[in-house]
Design a protein around this motif. Structure first.
Motif, PDB file in Angstrom:
ATOM      1  N   LEU A   5       0.830  -1.201   0.000  1.00  0.00           N
ATOM      2  CA  LEU A   5       0.000   0.000   0.000  1.00  0.00           C
ATOM      3  C   LEU A   5       0.866   1.254   0.000  1.00  0.00           C
ATOM      4  O   LEU A   5       0.612   2.200  -0.761  1.00  0.00           O
ATOM      5  CB  LEU A   5      -0.943  -0.003   1.201  1.00  0.00           C
ATOM      6  CG  LEU A   5      -1.861   1.220   1.336  1.00  0.00           C
ATOM      7  CD1 LEU A   5      -2.803   1.311   0.158  1.00  0.00           C
ATOM      8  CD2 LEU A   5      -2.614   1.165   2.640  1.00  0.00           C
ATOM      9  N   ILE A   6       1.896   1.256   0.813  1.00  0.00           N
ATOM     10  CA  ILE A   6       2.807   2.407   0.859  1.00  0.00           C
ATOM     11  C   ILE A   6       3.532   2.556  -0.475  1.00  0.00           C
ATOM     12  O   ILE A   6       3.695   3.676  -0.989  1.00  0.00           O
ATOM     13  CB  ILE A   6       3.790   2.258   2.036  1.00  0.00           C
ATOM     14  CG1 ILE A   6       3.037   2.397   3.356  1.00  0.00           C
ATOM     15  CG2 ILE A   6       4.906   3.298   1.948  1.00  0.00           C
ATOM     16  CD1 ILE A   6       3.856   2.093   4.579  1.00  0.00           C
ATOM     17  N   ALA A   7       3.952   1.461  -1.086  1.00  0.00           N
ATOM     18  CA  ALA A   7       4.643   1.524  -2.374  1.00  0.00           C
ATOM     19  C   ALA A   7       3.716   2.047  -3.473  1.00  0.00           C
ATOM     20  O   ALA A   7       4.122   2.879  -4.298  1.00  0.00           O
ATOM     21  CB  ALA A   7       5.179   0.145  -2.743  1.00  0.00           C
ATOM     22  N   ILE A   8       2.476   1.604  -3.473  1.00  0.00           N
ATOM     23  CA  ILE A   8       1.517   2.072  -4.476  1.00  0.00           C
ATOM     24  C   ILE A   8       1.228   3.558  -4.291  1.00  0.00           C
ATOM     25  O   ILE A   8       1.184   4.324  -5.255  1.00  0.00           O
ATOM     26  CB  ILE A   8       0.232   1.230  -4.420  1.00  0.00           C
ATOM     27  CG1 ILE A   8       0.518  -0.183  -4.928  1.00  0.00           C
ATOM     28  CG2 ILE A   8      -0.894   1.877  -5.221  1.00  0.00           C
ATOM     29  CD1 ILE A   8      -0.621  -1.143  -4.736  1.00  0.00           C
ATOM     30  N   LEU A   9       1.049   3.997  -3.049  1.00  0.00           N
ATOM     31  CA  LEU A   9       0.811   5.410  -2.784  1.00  0.00           C
ATOM     32  C   LEU A   9       2.019   6.261  -3.170  1.00  0.00           C
ATOM     33  O   LEU A   9       1.875   7.363  -3.698  1.00  0.00           O
ATOM     34  CB  LEU A   9       0.455   5.623  -1.314  1.00  0.00           C
ATOM     35  CG  LEU A   9      -0.914   5.123  -0.884  1.00  0.00           C
ATOM     36  CD1 LEU A   9      -1.104   5.306   0.609  1.00  0.00           C
ATOM     37  CD2 LEU A   9      -2.007   5.834  -1.652  1.00  0.00           C
ATOM     38  N   PHE A  10       3.223   5.751  -2.919  1.00  0.00           N
ATOM     39  CA  PHE A  10       4.434   6.480  -3.294  1.00  0.00           C
ATOM     40  C   PHE A  10       4.517   6.615  -4.822  1.00  0.00           C
ATOM     41  O   PHE A  10       4.816   7.697  -5.338  1.00  0.00           O
ATOM     42  CB  PHE A  10       5.669   5.753  -2.752  1.00  0.00           C
ATOM     43  CG  PHE A  10       6.951   6.442  -3.119  1.00  0.00           C
ATOM     44  CD1 PHE A  10       7.339   7.601  -2.482  1.00  0.00           C
ATOM     45  CD2 PHE A  10       7.759   5.921  -4.117  1.00  0.00           C
ATOM     46  CE1 PHE A  10       8.515   8.242  -2.830  1.00  0.00           C
ATOM     47  CE2 PHE A  10       8.946   6.552  -4.474  1.00  0.00           C
ATOM     48  CZ  PHE A  10       9.322   7.715  -3.834  1.00  0.00           C
ATOM     49  N   LEU A  11       4.230   5.539  -5.541  1.00  0.00           N
ATOM     50  CA  LEU A  11       4.260   5.603  -6.999  1.00  0.00           C
ATOM     51  C   LEU A  11       3.175   6.542  -7.542  1.00  0.00           C
ATOM     52  O   LEU A  11       3.405   7.270  -8.519  1.00  0.00           O
ATOM     53  CB  LEU A  11       4.103   4.209  -7.591  1.00  0.00           C
ATOM     54  CG  LEU A  11       5.319   3.286  -7.416  1.00  0.00           C
ATOM     55  CD1 LEU A  11       4.988   1.894  -7.915  1.00  0.00           C
ATOM     56  CD2 LEU A  11       6.520   3.863  -8.134  1.00  0.00           C
ATOM     57  N   ALA A  12       2.007   6.551  -6.918  1.00  0.00           N
ATOM     58  CA  ALA A  12       0.940   7.452  -7.347  1.00  0.00           C
ATOM     59  C   ALA A  12       1.339   8.907  -7.118  1.00  0.00           C
ATOM     60  O   ALA A  12       1.083   9.771  -7.971  1.00  0.00           O
ATOM     61  CB  ALA A  12      -0.353   7.126  -6.599  1.00  0.00           C
ATOM     62  N   ASN A  13       1.989   9.179  -6.018  1.00  0.00           N
ATOM     63  CA  ASN A  13       2.461  10.543  -5.749  1.00  0.00           C
ATOM     64  C   ASN A  13       3.535  10.952  -6.741  1.00  0.00           C
ATOM     65  O   ASN A  13       3.553  12.102  -7.214  1.00  0.00           O
ATOM     66  CB  ASN A  13       2.995  10.662  -4.326  1.00  0.00           C
ATOM     67  CG  ASN A  13       1.887  10.798  -3.317  1.00  0.00           C
ATOM     68  OD1 ASN A  13       0.829  11.316  -3.623  1.00  0.00           O
ATOM     69  ND2 ASN A  13       2.134  10.319  -2.109  1.00  0.00           N
TER      70      ASN A  13
END
Length: 79
Positions: A5-13
């Protein structure tokens, strides 16, 4: 699970940051997309300002007062 979840949010940002910086091209608000609207705009130098006459000011609503009544002539209907 939380790491993904943190990795996906980081990539989205990072993707949003790249889009804002213009990596994918200019933003729609960056330029003229409809130049015909610009050509139809009113030029400020061609406008003239004139004071209102008493007749023009009579039908203007005054803020804070009741609305003026319309000057209507009424008569009885015949049958």
């Amino acid at each position: 699970m939380l790491r993904w979840l943190i990795a996906i949010l980081f990539l989205a940002n990072m993707l949003a940051f790249a889009a804002v910086r213009g990596v994918f091209g200019p933003l729609p608000s960056a330029g003229l997309r409809e130049p015909n609207h610009v050509s139809r705009q009113v030029h400020a130098e061609s406008l003239r300002i004139r004071p209102m006459t008493a007749a023009e000011a009579a039908d203007q609503a005054v803020v804070g007062e009741p609305a003026p009544s319309a000057p209507i002539a009424a008569s009885a209907l015949t049958q």
